[in-house]
Design a protein around this motif. Structure first.
Motif, PDB file in Angstrom:
ATOM      1  N   ASN A  21      21.259  22.877  -9.675  1.00 43.47           N
ATOM      2  CA  ASN A  21      19.754  22.171  -9.372  1.00 43.47           C
ATOM      3  C   ASN A  21      19.648  21.598 -10.852  1.00 43.47           C
ATOM      4  O   ASN A  21      19.224  21.970 -11.659  1.00 43.47           O
ATOM      5  CB  ASN A  21      18.750  23.141  -9.074  1.00 43.47           C
ATOM      6  CG  ASN A  21      17.434  22.734  -8.984  1.00 43.47           C
ATOM      7  OD1 ASN A  21      17.342  21.256  -8.860  1.00 43.47           O
ATOM      8  ND2 ASN A  21      16.312  23.284  -8.952  1.00 43.47           N
ATOM      9  N   VAL A  22      19.901  20.175 -10.923  1.00 43.77           N
ATOM     10  CA  VAL A  22      19.915  19.615 -12.069  1.00 43.77           C
ATOM     11  C   VAL A  22      18.719  19.551 -12.752  1.00 43.77           C
ATOM     12  O   VAL A  22      17.441  19.543 -12.110  1.00 43.77           O
ATOM     13  CB  VAL A  22      20.375  18.170 -11.871  1.00 43.77           C
ATOM     14  CG1 VAL A  22      19.147  17.194 -11.236  1.00 43.77           C
ATOM     15  CG2 VAL A  22      20.614  17.290 -13.354  1.00 43.77           C
ATOM     16  N   CYS A  23      18.874  19.655 -14.111  1.00 42.29           N
ATOM     17  CA  CYS A  23      17.733  19.883 -14.940  1.00 42.29           C
ATOM     18  C   CYS A  23      17.696  19.153 -16.444  1.00 42.29           C
ATOM     19  O   CYS A  23      18.847  18.552 -16.525  1.00 42.29           O
ATOM     20  CB  CYS A  23      17.117  21.351 -15.352  1.00 42.29           C
ATOM     21  SG  CYS A  23      18.415  22.160 -16.425  1.00 42.29           S
ATOM     22  N   GLU A  24      16.499  19.048 -17.192  1.00 40.26           N
ATOM     23  CA  GLU A  24      17.008  18.490 -18.391  1.00 40.26           C
ATOM     24  C   GLU A  24      17.979  18.721 -19.331  1.00 40.26           C
ATOM     25  O   GLU A  24      18.668  18.103 -19.892  1.00 40.26           O
ATOM     26  CB  GLU A  24      15.567  18.485 -19.140  1.00 40.26           C
ATOM     27  CG  GLU A  24      14.172  17.702 -18.426  1.00 40.26           C
ATOM     28  CD  GLU A  24      13.555  19.011 -17.910  1.00 40.26           C
ATOM     29  OE1 GLU A  24      14.214  19.980 -17.454  1.00 40.26           O
ATOM     30  OE2 GLU A  24      12.293  18.642 -17.359  1.00 40.26           O
ATOM     31  N   LEU A  25      18.103  19.942 -19.202  1.00 40.94           N
ATOM     32  CA  LEU A  25      19.179  20.595 -20.434  1.00 40.94           C
ATOM     33  C   LEU A  25      20.482  20.060 -19.704  1.00 40.94           C
ATOM     34  O   LEU A  25      21.514  19.965 -20.412  1.00 40.94           O
ATOM     35  CB  LEU A  25      19.238  22.129 -20.248  1.00 40.94           C
ATOM     36  CG  LEU A  25      18.002  22.495 -20.974  1.00 40.94           C
ATOM     37  CD1 LEU A  25      17.750  24.208 -20.942  1.00 40.94           C
ATOM     38  CD2 LEU A  25      17.867  22.234 -22.509  1.00 40.94           C
ATOM     39  N   SER A  60      10.350  17.917 -12.809  1.00 48.49           N
ATOM     40  CA  SER A  60       9.869  17.243 -14.449  1.00 48.49           C
ATOM     41  C   SER A  60      10.756  16.245 -14.811  1.00 48.49           C
ATOM     42  O   SER A  60      10.573  15.738 -16.016  1.00 48.49           O
ATOM     43  CB  SER A  60      10.168  18.600 -15.032  1.00 48.49           C
ATOM     44  OG  SER A  60      11.306  18.956 -15.372  1.00 48.49           O
ATOM     45  N   LEU A  61      11.626  15.582 -14.043  1.00 44.03           N
ATOM     46  CA  LEU A  61      12.804  14.495 -14.330  1.00 44.03           C
ATOM     47  C   LEU A  61      12.013  13.150 -13.698  1.00 44.03           C
ATOM     48  O   LEU A  61      11.626  13.107 -12.713  1.00 44.03           O
ATOM     49  CB  LEU A  61      13.920  14.745 -13.574  1.00 44.03           C
ATOM     50  CG  LEU A  61      14.752  15.993 -14.494  1.00 44.03           C
ATOM     51  CD1 LEU A  61      16.146  15.991 -13.845  1.00 44.03           C
ATOM     52  CD2 LEU A  61      15.171  15.675 -15.868  1.00 44.03           C
ATOM     53  N   PHE A  62      12.044  12.037 -14.682  1.00 47.61           N
ATOM     54  CA  PHE A  62      11.789  10.749 -14.220  1.00 47.61           C
ATOM     55  C   PHE A  62      12.968   9.929 -14.403  1.00 47.61           C
ATOM     56  O   PHE A  62      13.750  10.081 -15.529  1.00 47.61           O
ATOM     57  CB  PHE A  62      10.628  10.200 -15.280  1.00 47.61           C
ATOM     58  CG  PHE A  62       9.224  10.486 -14.738  1.00 47.61           C
ATOM     59  CD1 PHE A  62       8.481  10.263 -13.952  1.00 47.61           C
ATOM     60  CD2 PHE A  62       8.782  11.880 -15.406  1.00 47.61           C
ATOM     61  CE1 PHE A  62       7.217  10.531 -13.642  1.00 47.61           C
ATOM     62  CE2 PHE A  62       7.396  12.462 -14.970  1.00 47.61           C
ATOM     63  CZ  PHE A  62       6.778  11.775 -14.294  1.00 47.61           C
TER      64      PHE A  62
END
Length: 98
Positions: free
Chosen positions: A53-57, A20-22
């Motif tokens: 696992n990198v995410c938006e938060l 979900s990351l751009f």
């Protein structure tokens, strides 16, 4: 894996999507698009190594660490460091001392 290049006037936008990351990088027309894609991939791999696992938060709540990673990788518009271990070493050192 999806990657794209968009040209506008004298510039290019190179972007890549990870879940979900751009990630977007704006460059001039002389820059190599594939090298920028590799740079984006290195940044994501480095963040994955640090955050799991990198995410938006992770990015939102640790923006200073992400900026620090970028500052370790890029100086004066040039990529100067590509070793994930070398990029993360100062951050890990700061975490140990706090």
């Amino acid at each position: 894996m999806q990657c794209s290049f968009v040209e506008h006037r004298n510039y290019k936008v190179v972007y890549r999507r990870y879940a979900s990351l751009f990630f977007l990088v704006g460059v001039d027309n002389d820059e190599n698009e594939l090298a920028i894609l590799e740079f984006i991939h290195l940044l994501v791999e480095t963040m994955d190594r640090h955050f799991g696992n990198v995410c938006e938060l992770d990015i939102m709540f640790h923006l200073e660490k992400v900026h620090f990673m970028l500052e370790e990788m890029v100086m004066n518009g040039c990529i100067v460091e590509t070793s994930k271990q070398n990029i993360l070493a100062p951050i890990q050192l700061m975490e140990k001392t706090s």
